[in-house]
Design an enzyme around this catalytic site. Structure first.
Site, mmCIF file in Angstrom:
data_model
loop_
_atom_site.group_PDB
_atom_site.id
_atom_site.type_symbol
_atom_site.label_atom_id
_atom_site.label_comp_id
_atom_site.label_asym_id
_atom_site.label_seq_id
_atom_site.Cartn_x
_atom_site.Cartn_y
_atom_site.Cartn_z
ATOM 1 N N GLU A 69 0.814 -1.219 0.000
ATOM 2 C CA GLU A 69 0.000 0.000 0.000
ATOM 3 C C GLU A 69 0.851 1.275 0.000
ATOM 4 O O GLU A 69 0.643 2.195 0.791
ATOM 5 C CB GLU A 69 -0.967 -0.003 1.188
ATOM 6 C CG GLU A 69 -1.979 -1.140 1.122
ATOM 7 C CD GLU A 69 -2.989 -1.131 2.263
ATOM 8 O OE1 GLU A 69 -2.789 -0.361 3.231
ATOM 9 O OE2 GLU A 69 -3.970 -1.892 2.178
ATOM 10 N N GLU A 102 -5.631 -8.280 -0.412
ATOM 11 C CA GLU A 102 -6.391 -7.991 0.806
ATOM 12 C C GLU A 102 -7.809 -7.556 0.437
ATOM 13 O O GLU A 102 -8.010 -6.815 -0.527
ATOM 14 C CB GLU A 102 -5.756 -6.862 1.629
ATOM 15 C CG GLU A 102 -4.446 -7.192 2.292
ATOM 16 C CD GLU A 102 -3.931 -6.026 3.144
ATOM 17 O OE1 GLU A 102 -4.751 -5.150 3.535
ATOM 18 O OE2 GLU A 102 -2.718 -5.974 3.406
#
Length: 480
Positions: A275, A410
């Site tokens: 991320e 995710e």
């Protein structure tokens, strides 16, 4: 257990300090050294002291615990585990009093190292296996979240296991990993914060490296595909695109990981970071196209650096299947013109994205106010389901159908102040939307509030959750 050390001549550590009455501080240590056979064992350390003392070992295989204690007279148990290595190993028991430190050497005989024959499924690299075929093999995936990636500063940071448990997880066991496989999961993402206990010159602590390899082996022994990444280290990883020192750290970390795991086959994948974005440069709500190109360029650069390091590291890494990080792992950025897939001589790359939409349901609990939004109680309107399927269809059309494999590393939703029914609906719906389009869904699951019970090693929080999840692969058979 039979003591393997006879008491040797008494030595005395005299620590003198002046107080109001000029009293001497005396610490008498009853042993000069310890020796253990390869099987390990325990011995008693006697100490007489008229001041406070601290007794410890800094090696995980050599433990020191209080045995008996009366004022001025102390006994500590020194316990050594069996030596699995074919080499002598050494440690020190440290006795500290009044700022002075004394070392008591501990030596253990070499063990009988047993090197198992390589299991094909663990070390095999299949030359003709495409990355899309590997993604197909990964089936349904799950994360070992908030575990090896956990960190903090409110606990003793000298022991690796303290990091593993600080965010609520029990110590991971082989049985826990086997529980995922028995439930039907075919892949496990293992997020790792490598900076925990990091040594000088960006050297990964051996206890952490060993622990990651232990859990990796349990995963591979279960026939699952494993992903190892760099997690929760965004502050310095971001800077690696422009700062020479952080770039040196990024390079060092991935060289060490690559070297340690070079022997493992194509059931192990690497993921460079997690991320990573540059909101200070550009966001969808602010910034020019030039700013966006700059921000995306930094992530592209880090992806290329990662691929170059791994490919040059030797062993099976020359053909290892790797993940490419998408800017902020945003699903629509996977096919953004500014996203550049690295040059890879092996042509074995997959893109990884995350899916937490809508944010006021997936990220925030019901009623939770984050400033930018407030969590809503439910999800599942026709409009919301359409939004999900449109997003996954766009990934299929723009990536999968064009020969670019995709792993959704995710996805999940907060269970705070929500019914298990709506949590199940969201997670199962997202899983099906991903899997049915030829991608690998990897549920973000954590201890305490997740779906997997790490105490019982079962999905007994909501049996219907697992039942509905495992019905998905049967609906959409894959060619592996």
């Amino acid at each position: 257990m039979k003591t393997l050390v006879s008491y040797m001549l008494m030595i005395m550590l005299l620590l003198q300090a002046c107080s109001d009455n000029e009293e001497k501080i005396n610490v008498e240590i009853g042993q000069t050294s310890f020796k253990f056979e390869k099987e390990g064992g325990s011995s008693i350390l006697d100490i007489t002291a008229n001041t406070q003392i601290k007794v410890e070992s800094r090696e995980t295989w050599c433990k020191v615990t209080m045995f008996t204690s009366v004022p001025g007279n102390y006994q500590y148990k020194v316990t050594v585990e069996a030596n699995p290595l074919n080499e002598i190993r050494k440690a020190n028991v440290m006795v500290t009093a009044n700022g002075a430190e004394n070392k008591i050497p501990v030596e253990q005989a070499a063990g009988d190292e047993v090197i198992p024959a390589p299991e094909p499924e663990k070390f095999l690299v299949r030359d003709n296996l495409t990355t899309q075929q590997l993604v197909n093999e990964m089936g349904l995936g799950i994360n070992l979240g908030n575990t090896l990636d956990a960190s903090g500063n409110w606990f003793d940071q000298s022991v690796q296991s303290n990091f593993e448990t600080c965010w609520g997880s029990p110590i991971i066991t082989r049985k826990m990993i086997e529980g995922y496989a028995k439930a039907g999961y075919s892949s496990l993402r293992i997020p790792v914060t490598w900076s925990n206990m990091m040594q000088p010159n960006y050297q990964i602590h051996p206890d952490l490296m060993n622990r990651v390899e232990t859990i990796l082996n349990w995963t591979l022994d279960c026939g699952m595909v494993a992903i190892i990444n760099v997690h929760h280290e965004n502050e310095w990883v971001k800077k690696a695109a422009t700062d020479a020192e952080d770039r040196k750290k990024f390079t060092s970390v991935w060289k060490q990981i690559s070297k340690r795991f070079e022997k493992y086959g194509d059931h192990l994948m690497f993921e460079p970071m997690n991320e990573i974005g540059y909101d200070e440069i550009w966001t969808p709500w602010g910034g020019t196209q030039v700013d966006k190109a700059k921000a995306f360029g930094y992530v592209n650069d880090l992806n290329q650096l990662f691929v170059d390091i791994v490919r040059a590291s030797g062993g099976n890494n020359a053909k290892r299947h790797l993940l490419v990080e998408i800017y902020n792992t945003g699903d629509s950025y996977a096919y953004d013109p500014l996203t550049k897939i690295p040059n890879d001589p092996a042509n074995r790359l997959a893109l990884t994205v995350h899916y937490y939409s809508p944010a006021n349901f997936a990220i925030l609990g019901n009623g939770e106010d984050a400033g930018w939004g407030v969590g809503v109680p439910s999800w599942g309107t026709p409009e919301e389901i359409k939004e999900l399927n449109d997003a996954m269809e766009a990934l299929k059309v723009n990536c999968v159908d064009k020969g670019i494999p995709v792993i959704v590393g995710e996805y999940a939703c907060s269970s705070l102040n929500r019914t298990q029914e709506v949590v199940r609906l969201y997670c199962v719906s997202v899983t099906e939307a991903i899997y049915s389009r030829g991608m690998c869904p990897m549920l973000w699951d954590v201890p305490v509030v997740g779906q997997y019970n790490r105490e019982t090693c079962k999905f007994d929080v909501d049996p219907l959750f697992l039942q509905e999840m495992m019905s998905i692969p049967a609906k959409y058979p894959r060619n592996k």
